[in-house]
Design an enzyme around this catalytic site. Structure first.
Site, PDB file in Angstrom:
ATOM      1  N   GLY A  45       0.806  -1.221   0.000  1.00  0.00           N
ATOM      2  CA  GLY A  45       0.000   0.000   0.000  1.00  0.00           C
ATOM      3  C   GLY A  45       0.835   1.265   0.000  1.00  0.00           C
ATOM      4  O   GLY A  45       0.569   2.210  -0.768  1.00  0.00           O
ATOM      5  N   ARG A 330       9.226 -23.962   4.779  1.00  0.00           N
ATOM      6  CA  ARG A 330       8.423 -23.815   5.990  1.00  0.00           C
ATOM      7  C   ARG A 330       7.384 -24.906   6.166  1.00  0.00           C
ATOM      8  O   ARG A 330       7.192 -25.405   7.265  1.00  0.00           O
ATOM      9  CB  ARG A 330       7.714 -22.456   5.935  1.00  0.00           C
ATOM     10  CG  ARG A 330       8.687 -21.332   6.047  1.00  0.00           C
ATOM     11  CD  ARG A 330       8.027 -19.986   5.860  1.00  0.00           C
ATOM     12  NE  ARG A 330       9.027 -18.956   6.090  1.00  0.00           N
ATOM     13  CZ  ARG A 330       8.796 -17.656   5.976  1.00  0.00           C
ATOM     14  NH1 ARG A 330       7.594 -17.235   5.620  1.00  0.00           N
ATOM     15  NH2 ARG A 330       9.751 -16.791   6.211  1.00  0.00           N
TER      16      ARG A 330
END
Lengths: 639, 253
Positions: A45, A330
């Site tokens: 953003g 992960r």
């Protein structure tokens, strides 16, 4: 619903350039006539707002925090990938692409991922020019390290605070454009709805979190950069205010939600200590570069870990995955932690933890060297647990960390609602079914600095966007609906707190829609979510009123949305009859517990269309087939 | 799980809005686990208040990892509480004893008006950065990253200043309510890097001017700010800022 990925034709390497050559441009004097609403001020953003404003657009930037600088990107620790090949270890854009698409277990779009790798180098240049203090060598040149799942050193880092430094760089770029009068900055505003006029996204509804006022904003395009939805699990590494509301409300206005079941569970977090726990703290996986993961071979071994001799320790990652060892991706690390603890080898009072041990690294490199690399992480660990990781192994356990799913977007990062763009973690793009370490920062900034600024220009130049007034009927309807929902929540006046409901929802999700899933559990989860949601609307107690700062009211409407999203996640996990990336279905694995993908039937993006909510969530599945022209699909192996 | 439980007495500042009269209210919690964070202890209090049909205590927080800088409160007269180099979200109840009374107030400063209870308006900090706390580089115009070496000493120094989390504890702790540590940290961060040089002079003038405009006081070298800073920003940042400010004042180039 028609899903057109709009991927340009031609060779992989030249798709983005070809696209840039072909898309519409908007002259500077015309950019000034257009207004873009950017929601969220994290990496995506802030970088989008700054870059669009620099180009000449009028931008309004919204965030829920009291300052744009606090968006949750700030908490990213480890680093950011780029294919600079500074260490001369053979890295290329193609390799970064290969690793990212393989890491995502072949569930992402080739063209998007390749573009991400292509712009990665420019991100580093941009950040350095802004004064982001990356780690450097004695030569004064930038340092790199290897990071989860990569066999080259391509990760740039700023101690354990890379996200903070990159975000401050983007935030400062944004502040510069506020000063220049090109960004209207609106902190402490929460987006409650998307306004669609004549089929195009033309505005948003917000609530001022201080005054409680419901406000209307119109623009030519909306860029949603509102992050992920990991907090549906209640406990996660996300900040407390991270939420799905903005994205979910867009979904309810017609935006497809893609792959909601893809949730990354991070392997190295500090374990839960009690019922009061409000969030989980991540310990950067860079720790796995030097720390060794193990559990005692003997179940229920209560000896001090330092007294357990080498031959009685089970270094399960090193043994099962000799070539990657502790650096497996992960999802693999998390799943194995679950497996050993399910087998009763877990440690600590809850049995839901494993050791991450630095003893050997300290013996090898010395305490000072380890301190220089991980000092702040070790301090953080000691602060939270009261234990000193220089002297005894850390206790870690997986926790919900990142959501790969999100609103569906095409190659231009535009959703299926024209004019609604989605960037960063809020979209589904780029990471497939699993995100590699140090790739989130890369994607957020790639989207905001180097993709959105061009593709928005193309959209605005190619569409007739007559001004829309906030008095338009569509604004009125959306604003009323937002206000009504808040009133409804306040007027339930039941007995149970929002947090209590959220915690229970989180438990259902963790147990049945978490690290490992199966048909029976998912079907149960759906029933449980529905009945808890029904109870929520009959029995929630929200204190105070809507006309002032009221955190519990904010939580209440966010939790209301989680109750709907949760059902969609379970539905999505249920339809995906395969194991891929972070999505492990117990029914689809080999005898030794490795995931089994089904490329024949499931090589698609699951994009869900909202059809209504009537006791149960009505959702229609649309499939975007993933075509792999440039990579060969392989079963991932880190053995 | 596990850990011992304590009884904790709380005196918390309650205030409905910027213009409203504030007051302390007292509460008692019986089951405070030593492993709870300070903010989790307040969560427990709020759950109790909601159950009793009362309004919860409002306070700012977000990451709860000590990095976002949202949380900011004054505990027994000390910004972020008793533990050095620790933001209040990272403070744990094991630092307290059974039967303790804890006084909690907002970060008080004229430039930080109270919004509600412990929540204050720190937008002045954004406006100080807006005045010049950046390098004016447009997206896309950056040179190749390694064309600009930065010696490791200065790179590390720059980093130390850049770690400021913008929480405002420095302001709350300062007898003059000065924002010099916050402002100086950004100036010193960019000064230490070659990228920061072209705008060095204007930056310090604009940021210091904005700081004054916001109603923050001046620095009298009490060093209270450094003592409470959760990330250990050194007051040498303020010396950097002042030196640069003087130079900029007398430099007519």
């Amino acid at each position: 619903m028609k899903l057109d990925s709009k991927v340009p034709s031609g060779p992989l390497e030249s798709k983005w350039e070809k696209h840039l050559n072909e898309i519409n441009l908007l002259a500077p004097n015309n950019k000034r006539k257009h207004h873009v609403l950017v929601v969220g001020t994290g990496l995506a953003g802030a970088s989008a707002a700054a870059s669009l404003a620099e180009l000449g657009y009028n931008v309004t930037s919204f965030c829920i925090q009291d300052s744009a600088r606090r968006a949750h990107s700030i908490a990213a620790q480890g680093g950011i990938n780029a294919a600079k090949n500074y260490p001369n270890d053979g890295d290329t854009i193609r390799r970064l692409f290969n690793d990212t698409i393989k890491g995502g277990d072949y569930r992402s779009r080739e063209a998007n991922v390749y573009r991400l790798a292509q712009v990665s180098n420019e991100i580093i240049d941009q950040a350095v020019a802004q004064g982001v203090p990356f780690a450097r060598e004695y030569s004064g040149l930038l340092d790199n390290r290897s990071f989860g799942g990569a066999q080259v050193s391509r990760t740039f880092y700023a101690r354990g605070q890379t996200g903070q430094q990159l975000l401050l760089g983007a935030y400062q770029a944004m502040m510069r454009m506020i000063h220049a009068g090109k960004i209207d900055y609106q902190p402490r505003k929460e987006m409650l709805d998307l306004v669609v006029v004549d089929g195009k996204a033309r505005g948003i509804i917000t609530r001022d979190l201080v005054s409680g006022k419901i406000e209307r904003w119109s623009g030519d395009a909306v860029v949603l950069c509102t992050g992920g939805y990991g907090n549906v699990f209640y406990l996660s590494t996300n900040a407390k205010n991270s939420n799905v509301t903005a994205a979910w409300r867009c979904h309810k206005r017609g935006a497809a939600f893609a792959n909601p079941c893809y949730v990354q569970i991070h392997p190295t977090c500090i374990p839960v200590s009690g019922d009061y726990q409000s969030k989980l703290t991540l310990m950067s996986e860079s720790l796995r570069n030097d720390g060794r993961v193990w559990v005692p071979k003997k179940k229920g071994d209560e000896r001090n870990p330092n007294d357990i001799p080498e031959e009685e320790r089970y270094y399960y990652l090193e043994e099962r995955y000799p070539s990657f060892g502790n650096l497996v991706p992960r999802d693999v690390a998390s799943r194995n932690a679950k497996m050993v603890t399910d087998d009763g080898m877990g440690i600590g009072p809850t049995g839901r933890a494993v050791y991450l041990d630095f003893r050997d690294a300290i013996d090898r490199d010395g305490k000072e060297a380890i301190k220089a690399k991980y000092g702040n992480l070790f301090d953080m660990y000691e602060n939270i647990t009261g234990d000193n990781p220089y002297e005894q192994p850390m206790r870690i356990f997986p926790a919900v960390h990142y959501t790969m799913g999100g609103l569906w977007v095409d190659y231009n990062l535009m959703s299926n609602i024209p004019g609604l763009f989605v960037a960063g973690e809020a979209n589904f793009s780029d990471h497939g079914a699993n995100r590699l370490g140090a790739s989130a920062l890369m994607q957020g900034l790639a989207d905001g600095y180097f993709v959105i600024p061009y593709t928005i220009g193309d959209y605005i130049a190619g569409n007739d966007l007559a001004a829309v007034s906030t008095d338009d009927e569509a604004f009125g309807e959306a604003a009323d609906a937002s206000a009504k929902q808040l009133d409804k929540l306040l007027n339930v006046k039941g007995d149970r707190s929002v947090i209590d409901f959220h915690r229970e929802l989180g438990k259902i999700m963790w147990d049945k829609v978490g690290i490992a899933r199966n048909r029976e559990g998912l079907e149960q989860a759906i029933e449980e979510i529905r009945s808890l949601r029904e109870e929520f609307w009959k029995n929630v107690r929200v204190p105070g009123e809507a006309g002032y700062y009221n955190k519990y009211l904010e939580f209440a409407h966010r939790v209301a949305d989680y109750f709907e999203l949760a059902e969609l996640m379970a539905l999505d996990a249920l339809q995906r009859n395969e194991s891929c990336g972070c999505h492990l279905r117990d029914e689809y694995q080999t005898e030794d517990g490795e995931a089994v993908r089904n490329d024949e039937e499931f090589s698609f993006v699951a994009a869900w269309e909202y059809k209504g909510l009537n006791g149960k969530l009505e959702a229609e599945l649309h499939k975007e087939d993933l075509e792999f022209e440039f990579v060969e699909l392989k079963q991932r192996s880190y053995k | 799980m596990g850990g011992s439980n304590m009884t904790i007495h709380l005196k918390i500042w309650r205030q409905e809005g910027p213009e409203a009269e504030g007051r302390f209210e007292t509460y008692t919690l019986d089951q405070v686990n030593e492993h709870m964070s300070f903010l989790e202890m307040l969560d427990v209090l709020n759950e109790q208040l909601v159950t009793e049909g009362k309004l919860p205590v409002e306070f700012d927080y977000d990451c709860r990892e000590g990095i976002c800088g949202s949380c900011n409160m004054v505990i027994n007269g000390k910004a972020h509480g008793p533990k050095r180099l620790t933001a209040v979200c990272q403070l744990h109840m094991r630092n307290y004893s059974d039967g303790d009374t804890i006084v909690i107030e907002p970060a008080r400063a004229a430039a930080f008006p109270v919004i509600r209870d412990l929540v204050v308006d720190r937008s002045a900090f954004d406006r100080i950065i807006e005045a010049g706390g950046y390098v004016s580089v447009k997206t896309g115009s950056a040179p190749e990253a390694n064309t600009l070496p930065v010696d490791q000493f200065n790179a590390n120094k720059a980093f130390d200043y850049a770690t400021c989390i913008g929480c405002g504890a420095c302001v709350a702790a300062c007898p003059n309510s000065s924002a010099s540590l916050f402002t100086g940290a950004k100036i010193a961060h960019l000064n230490k890097l070659p990228q920061g040089q072209p705008e060095r002079k204007n930056r310090v003038l604009a940021m210091v001017e904005q700081m004054e405009k916001e109603g923050f006081g001046d620095c009298s070298n009490f060093a209270e700010c450094e003592a409470v800073c959760p990330v250990g920003i050194s007051i040498s940042a303020i010396a950097e800022m002042r030196r640069d400010y003087m130079k900029a004042m007398f430099d007519d180039n």
